[in-house]
Every structure is written in C-alpha cells, then in structure tokens.
Design an enzyme around this catalytic site. Structure first.
Site, short mmCIF file in Angstrom:
data_model
loop_
_atom_site.label_atom_id
_atom_site.label_comp_id
_atom_site.label_asym_id
_atom_site.label_seq_id
_atom_site.Cartn_x
_atom_site.Cartn_y
_atom_site.Cartn_z
N CYS A 33 24.88 123.96 69.15
CA CYS A 33 23.88 124.41 70.13
C CYS A 33 22.57 123.64 69.92
O CYS A 33 21.98 123.71 68.84
CB CYS A 33 23.64 125.91 69.98
SG CYS A 33 22.29 126.47 71.04
N ASP B 154 29.12 139.41 88.21
CA ASP B 154 27.91 138.83 87.64
C ASP B 154 26.63 139.62 87.93
O ASP B 154 25.89 139.93 87.02
CB ASP B 154 27.76 137.37 88.11
CG ASP B 154 26.60 136.66 87.45
OD1 ASP B 154 26.53 136.71 86.21
OD2 ASP B 154 25.76 136.06 88.15
N CYS C 96 30.43 125.99 67.65
CA CYS C 96 29.48 126.25 68.76
C CYS C 96 28.08 126.51 68.22
O CYS C 96 27.09 125.99 68.77
CB CYS C 96 29.96 127.43 69.61
SG CYS C 96 30.34 128.90 68.65
C1 B12 Z 1 22.29 137.46 81.63
C2 B12 Z 1 23.43 136.48 81.66
C3 B12 Z 1 23.22 135.21 81.12
C4 B12 Z 1 21.97 134.89 80.28
C5 B12 Z 1 22.20 135.50 78.88
C6 B12 Z 1 23.61 135.25 78.31
C7 B12 Z 1 24.06 136.17 77.21
N1 B12 Z 1 24.87 135.64 76.32
O1 B12 Z 1 23.69 137.34 77.17
C8 B12 Z 1 21.98 133.34 80.33
C9 B12 Z 1 21.13 132.87 81.51
C10 B12 Z 1 21.46 132.65 79.08
C11 B12 Z 1 23.44 133.07 80.62
C12 B12 Z 1 24.07 131.88 80.29
C13 B12 Z 1 25.41 131.63 80.52
N2 B12 Z 1 26.26 132.37 81.23
CO1 B12 Z 1 25.82 134.14 81.89
N3 B12 Z 1 25.61 135.92 82.39
C14 B12 Z 1 24.67 136.83 82.24
C15 B12 Z 1 25.07 138.21 82.80
C16 B12 Z 1 24.40 138.40 84.17
C17 B12 Z 1 24.74 139.40 81.89
C18 B12 Z 1 25.13 139.19 80.42
C19 B12 Z 1 24.68 140.27 79.52
O2 B12 Z 1 24.66 141.44 79.86
N4 B12 Z 1 24.35 139.89 78.28
C20 B12 Z 1 24.01 140.79 77.22
C21 B12 Z 1 24.95 140.50 76.03
C22 B12 Z 1 24.47 141.34 74.86
O3 B12 Z 1 26.26 140.91 76.37
P1 B12 Z 1 27.46 139.91 76.80
O4 B12 Z 1 27.38 138.62 76.12
O5 B12 Z 1 27.57 139.88 78.28
O6 B12 Z 1 28.71 140.78 76.24
C23 B12 Z 1 29.22 140.64 74.95
C24 B12 Z 1 28.30 141.06 73.83
O7 B12 Z 1 27.59 142.21 74.25
C25 B12 Z 1 29.30 141.35 72.73
N5 B12 Z 1 28.92 142.45 71.86
C26 B12 Z 1 28.80 143.74 72.17
N6 B12 Z 1 28.45 144.44 71.08
C27 B12 Z 1 28.40 143.57 70.05
C28 B12 Z 1 28.12 143.75 68.71
C29 B12 Z 1 28.16 142.65 67.85
C30 B12 Z 1 27.86 142.87 66.41
C31 B12 Z 1 28.48 141.34 68.37
C32 B12 Z 1 28.55 140.16 67.45
C33 B12 Z 1 28.72 141.16 69.74
C34 B12 Z 1 28.69 142.28 70.54
O8 B12 Z 1 30.50 141.75 73.38
C35 B12 Z 1 30.39 141.57 74.77
C36 B12 Z 1 31.70 141.01 75.30
O9 B12 Z 1 31.95 139.72 74.80
C37 B12 Z 1 26.63 138.02 82.90
C38 B12 Z 1 27.27 138.78 84.07
C39 B12 Z 1 27.37 140.25 83.80
N7 B12 Z 1 26.93 141.07 84.72
O10 B12 Z 1 27.84 140.63 82.74
C40 B12 Z 1 26.82 136.50 83.03
C41 B12 Z 1 28.02 135.82 82.30
C42 B12 Z 1 28.08 136.41 80.92
N8 B12 Z 1 27.65 134.43 82.22
C43 B12 Z 1 28.64 133.65 82.30
C44 B12 Z 1 28.55 132.24 82.10
C45 B12 Z 1 29.72 131.39 82.57
C46 B12 Z 1 27.41 131.69 81.49
C47 B12 Z 1 27.24 130.24 80.99
C48 B12 Z 1 28.49 129.65 80.35
C49 B12 Z 1 26.78 129.38 82.18
C50 B12 Z 1 26.44 127.95 81.83
N9 B12 Z 1 27.43 127.08 81.68
O11 B12 Z 1 25.29 127.61 81.73
C51 B12 Z 1 26.09 130.41 79.97
C52 B12 Z 1 26.62 130.71 78.55
C53 B12 Z 1 25.54 131.05 77.55
C54 B12 Z 1 26.09 131.84 76.39
N10 B12 Z 1 26.40 131.17 75.29
O12 B12 Z 1 26.27 133.07 76.50
C55 B12 Z 1 29.95 134.37 82.55
C56 B12 Z 1 30.80 134.39 81.26
C57 B12 Z 1 32.27 134.08 81.45
C58 B12 Z 1 33.00 134.10 80.15
N11 B12 Z 1 34.16 133.47 80.15
O13 B12 Z 1 32.56 134.65 79.15
C59 B12 Z 1 29.43 135.79 83.03
C60 B12 Z 1 30.31 136.95 82.63
C61 B12 Z 1 29.30 135.70 84.56
C62 B12 Z 1 30.65 135.86 85.26
N12 B12 Z 1 30.83 136.94 85.99
O14 B12 Z 1 31.56 135.06 85.13
N13 B12 Z 1 24.04 134.12 81.18
S1 SF4 Z 2 33.64 126.87 68.70
FE1 SF4 Z 2 32.70 128.88 68.54
S2 SF4 Z 2 33.75 130.13 70.07
FE2 SF4 Z 2 35.03 128.33 69.71
S3 SF4 Z 2 36.47 128.97 68.12
FE3 SF4 Z 2 34.75 127.97 67.09
S4 SF4 Z 2 33.38 129.67 66.58
FE4 SF4 Z 2 34.81 130.44 68.11
S1 SF4 Z 3 21.83 126.29 74.70
FE1 SF4 Z 3 23.83 125.63 75.48
S2 SF4 Z 3 25.04 125.47 73.60
FE2 SF4 Z 3 23.29 126.76 73.09
S3 SF4 Z 3 23.98 128.85 73.49
FE3 SF4 Z 3 22.96 128.14 75.34
S4 SF4 Z 3 24.67 127.40 76.60
FE4 SF4 Z 3 25.45 127.50 74.50
#
Ligand code: B12
Ligand code: SF4
Ligand code: SF4
Length: 389
Positions: A196, A132, A192
């Site tokens: 949201c 993380d 989802c």
């Molecule tokens: C910053 C962060 C947050 C931020 C931003 C989240 C986000 N979606 O970016 C906030 C505070 C909002 C957050 C919330 C949550 N988080 Co958080 N968070 C992180 C953290 C530290 C970095 C994430 C990051 O770099 N985001 C940038 C985005 C761009 O990248 P990403 O979503 O991580 O990666 C995906 C995208 O980049 C995508 N992607 C890449 N290129 C492209 C191109 C296209 C076109 C598309 C469509 C997608 C795509 O592919 C990647 C792999 O799936 C990670 C830990 C880590 N070091 O990675 C934990 C992490 C992602 N979080 C986690 C969790 C559990 C949560 C929450 C569920 C917690 C909660 N219940 O409140 C929520 C979920 C919100 C959500 N819907 O994402 C877990 C996810 C576990 C899992 N099974 O996926 C992580 C991995 C922590 C861990 N080590 O377990 N989080």
């Molecule tokens: S709720 Fe969202 S993440 Fe789950 S299967 Fe449907 S589109 Fe995919």
């Molecule tokens: S507000 Fe809640 S439902 Fe919406 S993307 Fe963030 S974690 Fe998921």
C-alpha cells in the site's frame, strides 16, 4: 423452503449473477464494534450511509427482515489492449471498479429481476435491495453469506473470482437456510499491507480511509501534499492492494458485456482531461462509476499526475489551468505540478503573475510554495518580476 432456495439460485444463474449466498438478518454485532472503533479513530471516509445502528441492524431497514440474499458480479481485471502511456502522451488510470457501465446500475437491474421473481413465487414477500450506497456493509453481508472471506486488504475474496467482484444484497421477509461463512485464507501473507503506497492498511482488515488513495482521488478539496506523488497516475480509485494479492493471480473474468472497459476511457490521455466541458465529461465518462463525484476530482488528479510523471511538455497546459481555471483547487494543483517540473521561463513568469492575481488564500500559499521549490524569488510588492539565482 430448501426448494425455493434452489429455485432462487437457478434464477440468479440464469440472469448472470455470478455468485449468490444467503445470510440471516440478525444484527451484525462484531461489525458494530468495528464501526465504533473506526469512528473513534477517525478512520471513516464519510461516504458511508446511515447511523451505526442502521448499518448493523437489518430490521431497522426492513421491519420483517429474516434473510439477506447477497450477490456478487465478477468484473475484468485486464485490458485486452492497453494504450501505452508515453512521453508527450501520458495517460491516467481509472481503477477496475470503474470499468464498463456503472456497476450500481448493473447490480440493481439484477436485484430488481430477482425481486420480481420472488414476488411471483411468494405473493406479499417484502424486500429491500441495495448496492454500495445503502446502509448495510455489503462486505459484512457477503462474508456472512459465504460469498467470500474477509481479507487483510479489507476486500471480500471469493475462491472463484478473487476480490474482483461487486457486491449487492436484498433483505427479505422470508426465512431461508443460511449459508456457511468461508474461512479466512490470508494466513501469514502481508503483501497488500506492504505494498500500500500510503500505509493506509494500518493492520490486516483495518483501513484508515483518509490515507487511502481510493478515497483521496475522490475528494473535491486539495490533496494533502504528502500523498500527492503517491497517487501517481491514478485519476480514480486504487487497485494496488488487489493487484499484489496472490489470490487474484491469473483472475480476469469477462462475463458481462456491459462491464467491458473501453481502453481509451479507463486509461485516458491526461492533458485533454484538463479542459473538458461538463457536457463532454458527461458524454465521455458519465456512465462510469468513477464519474459520481463529477469532473473536478478527476481533473485535479490529472493535473497532479502530469507533475508527478514529470511531463515537461504539459507546462503550457498547466499554466493555462493556473491562470484560467475558475476553481482554486485546480489552480493550486497546477502550481504544485509546475513545481514538480523543471523550471522554464514560462513557468518562472506565470507563477509570480498568478500570485498577484490570486484571491484565494490557500491557493496563494500553494503558488508561493511552488515558487520556493523552483527557486523563484518573489520581490516584495512586485510579483511580476521573477528572480532566479
Ligand atoms: C466507504 C467505502 C469505501 C471507502 C472506505 C473503504 C473501507 N475499507 O472501509 C473508500 C473510499 C476508501 C473505499 C475504497 C474502495 N472500495 Co469501497 N466501499 C465503501 C462502502 C460504501 C462502505 C464500506 C464500509 O462500511 N466500511 C467500513 C468497514 C469497517 O467495513 P467493511 O470493510 O465494509 O467491512 C468489513 C470490515 O468491517 C470487517 N470487520 C468487521 N469487524 C471486524 C473486526 C476486525 C478485528 C477486523 C480485522 C475486521 C472486521 O469485516 C467486514 C467484511 O469484510 C462499501 C459499500 C457498502 N455499502 O458496504 C464499498 C465497497 C466496500 N467498496 C468496494 C470497492 C471495490 C472499493 C475499492 C477496491 C475501489 C477501488 N479500486 O478504488 C477500494 C478498496 C479500498 C480498501 N482497501 O478497502 C466494494 C468491495 C468489493 C469487495 N470485493 O470487497 C464495496 C463493497 C462496494 C460494492 N458494493 O461492491 N470504499
Ligand atoms: S495480499 Fe493481502 S489480502 Fe491477499 S492473501 Fe495476502 S494478506 Fe491476504
Ligand atoms: S491506498 Fe490503494 S493499496 Fe492502499 S489500501 Fe487504499 S486502495 Fe489499497
């Protein structure tokens, strides 16, 4: 090296790692583009660590990076006994990722054991683990390592445990056969995105973190008004885009004693949260992942939840926060919450009095707005005399 891979998998299973996968340590090029887009759109949360290069080029983190080992630990999604939240005794909720012992510690212990195991097998091996808080995007690594697919709610969804998995990884200097990524399974589903509460999922797989409740519950400043009611009774994190996901249906893993939630802590009564000392907060919540930002965001959320839930009996407590809390953000939240409740003589007197005493301009604005909502007319130069039509 195939033999070593099997040995690593076996050891991982023995120490309670629920899923393990292997990925090359090549640069994450599509992620790089995505991170740039996120930055340009101002969709980042600010909690991410490191530069875009460090986040996407494992070799910058470990010189001889060859293979990244990704691990997943499954966590529970249901409480065995859920204390009721009722009138006069309203409760908040911590998201599932904050249930039980802080997952960072749990995963770090597993990765440390795996590091020791590897060092014994291959003297001189170089490793670097993270959970993380490291630079790497844990999800992107897990996706490449075949742990799960990258879903529209942004989560990595495993076929076995749904999205209820924590992720961590170890960059290593050894070459191991990479696993194959899984195919995306969302198809035409948009549950989802539709569910949201704040529309933070701007499109499948893309989050505007600034609008995400998981982020908003962790900030230390005041929450923009348009989001306040939508936060509901969440005091930390948000699970909505996971609970509505069909892939999580029926999934509730209880594989790790240390991740078992204490229902009283993960669904705490809201009012007592308001007056916790630092020491009490640390004792009660200090080992939970949700305590990493300290007590302030949780208390602010609890204050807002009492207003959102229309908990009229909380008026005296909210007035106490309004008058006595040393933190402007808390006083402002209390004013807002009082204005969500029905007018009472006590709040009608407390709000104008608080305004005369308030020194913080933003909080003064909050109190004035609260008075307006309750139709409390403020006489110029004499805020002590509330007037109600
Ligand atoms: C910053 C962060 C947050 C931020 C931003 C989240 C986000 N979606 O970016 C906030 C505070 C909002 C957050 C919330 C949550 N988080 Co958080 N968070 C992180 C953290 C530290 C970095 C994430 C990051 O770099 N985001 C940038 C985005 C761009 O990248 P990403 O979503 O991580 O990666 C995906 C995208 O980049 C995508 N992607 C890449 N290129 C492209 C191109 C296209 C076109 C598309 C469509 C997608 C795509 O592919 C990647 C792999 O799936 C990670 C830990 C880590 N070091 O990675 C934990 C992490 C992602 N979080 C986690 C969790 C559990 C949560 C929450 C569920 C917690 C909660 N219940 O409140 C929520 C979920 C919100 C959500 N819907 O994402 C877990 C996810 C576990 C899992 N099974 O996926 C992580 C991995 C922590 C861990 N080590 O377990 N989080
Ligand atoms: S709720 Fe969202 S993440 Fe789950 S299967 Fe449907 S589109 Fe995919
Ligand atoms: S507000 Fe809640 S439902 Fe919406 S993307 Fe963030 S974690 Fe998921």
């Amino acid at each position: 090296m195939e033999h070593l891979k099997e040995e690593i998998k076996q050891f991982a299973e023995d120490i309670g790692i629920d899923k393990i996968g292997f990925a090359s340590a090549d640069p994450f090029l599509t992620l790089k583009d995505r991170l740039q887009t996120q930055q340009e759109n101002e969709y980042e949360s600010g909690f991410e660590k490191g530069s875009i290069e460090e986040r996407t080029e494992p070799a910058l983190l470990l010189g001889e990076a060859k293979t990244i080992i990704s691990i997943a630990i499954a966590y529970p999604s249901k409480l065995k006994e859920s204390p009721p939240s009722k009138k006069g005794a309203r409760r908040g909720v911590f998201c599932r990722a904050s249930w039980g012992e802080d997952y960072h510690d749990v995963l770090r212990r597993k990765l440390a054991a795996l590091e020791t195991f590897l060092a014994e097998k291959i003297p001189g091996v170089r490793t670097r683990s993270m959970v993380d808080t490291g630079e790497l995007a844990d999800r992107a690594v897990a996706e490449r390592a075949g742990i799960g697919w990258s879903a529209k709610n942004c989560a990595i969804i495993t076929p076995e445990f749904g999205s209820y998995v924590y992720l961590g990884e170890m960059i290593t200097s050894i070459s191991l056969e990479p696993d194959v990524p899984l195919e995306e399974q969302c198809g035409t589903c948009t549950k989802c995105i539709d569910a949201c509460p704040t529309g933070a999922l701007v499109q499948g797989g893309q989050l505007d973190a600034g609008s995400c409740i998981a982020f908003l519950t962790q900030t230390k400043t005041s929450v923009p008004e348009r989001f306040r009611k939508k936060i509901g009774n969440r005091v930390y994190g948000c699970d909505t885009c996971q609970t509505v996901c069909p892939e999580n249906k029926g999934i509730d893993e209880h594989r790790h004693e240390e991740l078992e939630p204490d229902p009283e802590k993960v669904k705490p009564l809201l009012e007592p949260l308001l007056f916790l000392s630092n020491r009490e907060f640390k004792r009660l919540y200090g080992t939970m992942a949700g305590s990493w930002r300290g007590k302030k965001p949780i208390q602010r959320n609890a204050v807002m939840a009492l207003g959102t839930l229309k908990e009229q009996s909380a008026v005296p407590s909210l007035i106490k926060v309004l008058h006595d809390d040393p933190r402007p953000v808390l006083r402002g939240a209390a004013a807002w919450s009082l204005s969500m409740l029905e007018y009472t003589e006590a709040s009608g007197a407390a709000l104008p009095r608080a305004l005369t005493e308030e020194t913080d301009p933003e909080t003064s604005e909050e109190i004035t707005a609260a008075c307006e909502r309750l139709n409390i007319r403020l006489e110029e130069n004499n805020h002590d005399t509330p007037l109600r039509p």
